[in-house]
Design a protein around this motif. Structure first.
Motif, mmCIF file in Angstrom:
data_model
loop_
_atom_site.group_PDB
_atom_site.id
_atom_site.type_symbol
_atom_site.label_atom_id
_atom_site.label_comp_id
_atom_site.label_asym_id
_atom_site.label_seq_id
_atom_site.Cartn_x
_atom_site.Cartn_y
_atom_site.Cartn_z
ATOM 1 N N PHE A 33 19.719 -82.874 74.673
ATOM 2 C CA PHE A 33 20.936 -82.084 74.469
ATOM 3 C C PHE A 33 21.900 -82.125 75.656
ATOM 4 O O PHE A 33 22.998 -81.595 75.562
ATOM 5 N N GLY A 34 21.480 -82.693 76.761
ATOM 6 C CA GLY A 34 22.339 -82.773 77.938
ATOM 7 C C GLY A 34 22.206 -81.580 78.850
ATOM 8 O O GLY A 34 21.819 -81.701 79.996
ATOM 9 N N ASP A 35 22.508 -80.403 78.330
ATOM 10 C CA ASP A 35 22.440 -79.179 79.134
ATOM 11 C C ASP A 35 22.312 -77.980 78.199
ATOM 12 O O ASP A 35 22.175 -78.135 76.986
ATOM 13 N N SER A 36 22.371 -76.782 78.787
ATOM 14 C CA SER A 36 22.205 -75.580 77.969
ATOM 15 C C SER A 36 23.331 -75.438 76.947
ATOM 16 O O SER A 36 23.106 -74.982 75.825
ATOM 17 N N ASP A 37 24.544 -75.851 77.308
ATOM 18 C CA ASP A 37 25.659 -75.779 76.372
ATOM 19 C C ASP A 37 25.400 -76.653 75.153
ATOM 20 O O ASP A 37 25.591 -76.227 74.006
ATOM 21 N N GLY A 38 24.938 -77.859 75.366
ATOM 22 C CA GLY A 38 24.621 -78.746 74.253
ATOM 23 C C GLY A 38 23.507 -78.194 73.377
ATOM 24 O O GLY A 38 23.540 -78.312 72.148
ATOM 25 N N PHE A 39 22.521 -77.560 74.033
ATOM 26 C CA PHE A 39 21.403 -76.996 73.277
ATOM 27 C C PHE A 39 21.848 -75.832 72.408
ATOM 28 O O PHE A 39 21.584 -75.801 71.211
ATOM 29 N N TRP A 40 22.533 -74.833 73.006
ATOM 30 C CA TRP A 40 22.931 -73.652 72.234
ATOM 31 C C TRP A 40 23.946 -74.013 71.164
ATOM 32 O O TRP A 40 23.936 -73.445 70.073
ATOM 33 N N SER A 41 24.798 -74.980 71.445
ATOM 34 C CA SER A 41 25.729 -75.451 70.421
ATOM 35 C C SER A 41 24.962 -76.051 69.240
ATOM 36 O O SER A 41 25.281 -75.779 68.078
ATOM 37 N N ALA A 42 23.932 -76.843 69.516
ATOM 38 C CA ALA A 42 23.114 -77.432 68.453
ATOM 39 C C ALA A 42 22.403 -76.353 67.639
ATOM 40 O O ALA A 42 22.278 -76.470 66.409
ATOM 41 N N VAL A 43 21.951 -75.295 68.304
ATOM 42 C CA VAL A 43 21.304 -74.187 67.596
ATOM 43 C C VAL A 43 22.296 -73.534 66.636
ATOM 44 O O VAL A 43 21.982 -73.290 65.460
ATOM 45 N N VAL A 44 23.509 -73.256 67.111
ATOM 46 C CA VAL A 44 24.520 -72.621 66.253
ATOM 47 C C VAL A 44 24.890 -73.554 65.102
ATOM 48 O O VAL A 44 25.038 -73.115 63.951
ATOM 49 N N SER B 189 31.323 -73.954 68.632
ATOM 50 C CA SER B 189 30.443 -73.814 67.463
ATOM 51 C C SER B 189 30.485 -72.390 66.915
ATOM 52 O O SER B 189 30.507 -72.190 65.693
ATOM 53 N N LEU B 190 30.513 -71.398 67.803
ATOM 54 C CA LEU B 190 30.620 -70.009 67.346
ATOM 55 C C LEU B 190 31.979 -69.753 66.686
ATOM 56 O O LEU B 190 32.067 -69.044 65.677
ATOM 57 N N ALA B 191 33.040 -70.365 67.232
ATOM 58 C CA ALA B 191 34.373 -70.235 66.619
ATOM 59 C C ALA B 191 34.374 -70.877 65.234
ATOM 60 O O ALA B 191 34.975 -70.342 64.294
ATOM 61 N N LYS B 192 33.691 -72.004 65.101
ATOM 62 C CA LYS B 192 33.572 -72.663 63.798
ATOM 63 C C LYS B 192 32.856 -71.754 62.802
ATOM 64 O O LYS B 192 33.276 -71.617 61.650
ATOM 65 N N LEU B 193 31.788 -71.100 63.252
ATOM 66 C CA LEU B 193 31.058 -70.165 62.403
ATOM 67 C C LEU B 193 31.969 -69.027 61.966
ATOM 68 O O LEU B 193 31.992 -68.647 60.786
ATOM 69 N N ASP B 194 32.743 -68.487 62.894
ATOM 70 C CA ASP B 194 33.678 -67.406 62.568
ATOM 71 C C ASP B 194 34.747 -67.874 61.584
ATOM 72 O O ASP B 194 35.107 -67.142 60.654
#
Length: 192
Positions: free
Chosen positions: A43-54, A120-125
């Motif tokens: 995932f590269g870093d934590s941002d890539g990981f949490w984005s993938a989770v969302v 990713s959270l904005a996309k969800l919203d």
């Protein structure tokens, strides 16, 4: 199961408990039987990981949505409020709220520290807002004012999250009555 899928499914399972400490990549990796290095490679870093989770929540959470049944504004507001209440209580809903609570805030800070996750959270919203507007199409009677529908699409999730938080904190609020009052007030606003 491949390492990527194992990490993501483990994260969803852990986040779905609502425990704030689960917003820890090290904890997720350890639970999945992998290392931080595996996360970095995938995932590269934590941002890539949490984005993938969302993004996984976005992909899998669509099964929670339903088609409207009522032909009236009041009926549809009641349906969508109950639907969103169910989504908030689902493992996906709990996971999203846990991620939001566990990552940097406010939104401006999250956009700087975790731009992919913020997107990713904005996309969800945005998907919620679009689904909400779609839910009110093809009603009997006059069409709804588009701006009022957008207003309610923003207010309803926040209000229901607030009621849910009050319920979790054990306040003396009658939640069913508060839910009915919210539906009634938003129906009045939508109906003009």
């Amino acid at each position: 199961m491949a390492a990527r899928e194992k990490l993501l499914s483990t994260a969803l399972e852990m986040l779905g408990t609502g425990r704030p400490e689960t917003v820890s990549i090290n904890m997720v990796a350890k639970e999945a039987g992998l290392s931080w290095g595996s996360v970095q490679n995938l995932f590269g870093d934590s941002d890539g990981f949490w984005s993938a989770v969302v993004e996984l929540i976005i992909d899998n959470g669509s099964s929670l949505w339903a088609e409207p049944q009522s032909p009236t504004v009041e009926g549809r507001v009641a349906e969508i409020a109950q639907l969103y209440r169910s989504i908030l209580d689902s493992p996906y809903g709990v996971a999203v709220e846990t991620v939001r609570a566990g990552l940097p805030r406010p939104l401006e800070v999250l956009e700087q520290t975790h731009p992919l996750t913020a997107a990713s959270l904005a996309k969800l919203d945005d998907l919620w807002s679009s689904a909400f507007t779609h839910f009110f199409e093809n009603l009997d009677g006059p069409a709804l004012d588009t701006q009022r529908a957008r207003d309610v699409a923003e207010v309803l999730p926040s209000a229901l999250r607030g009621l849910r938080a009050d319920q979790q904190f054990g306040t003396a609020v009658d939640f069913d009555r508060a839910h009915r009052t919210l539906v009634s007030a938003l129906t009045g606003y939508l109906a003009g």
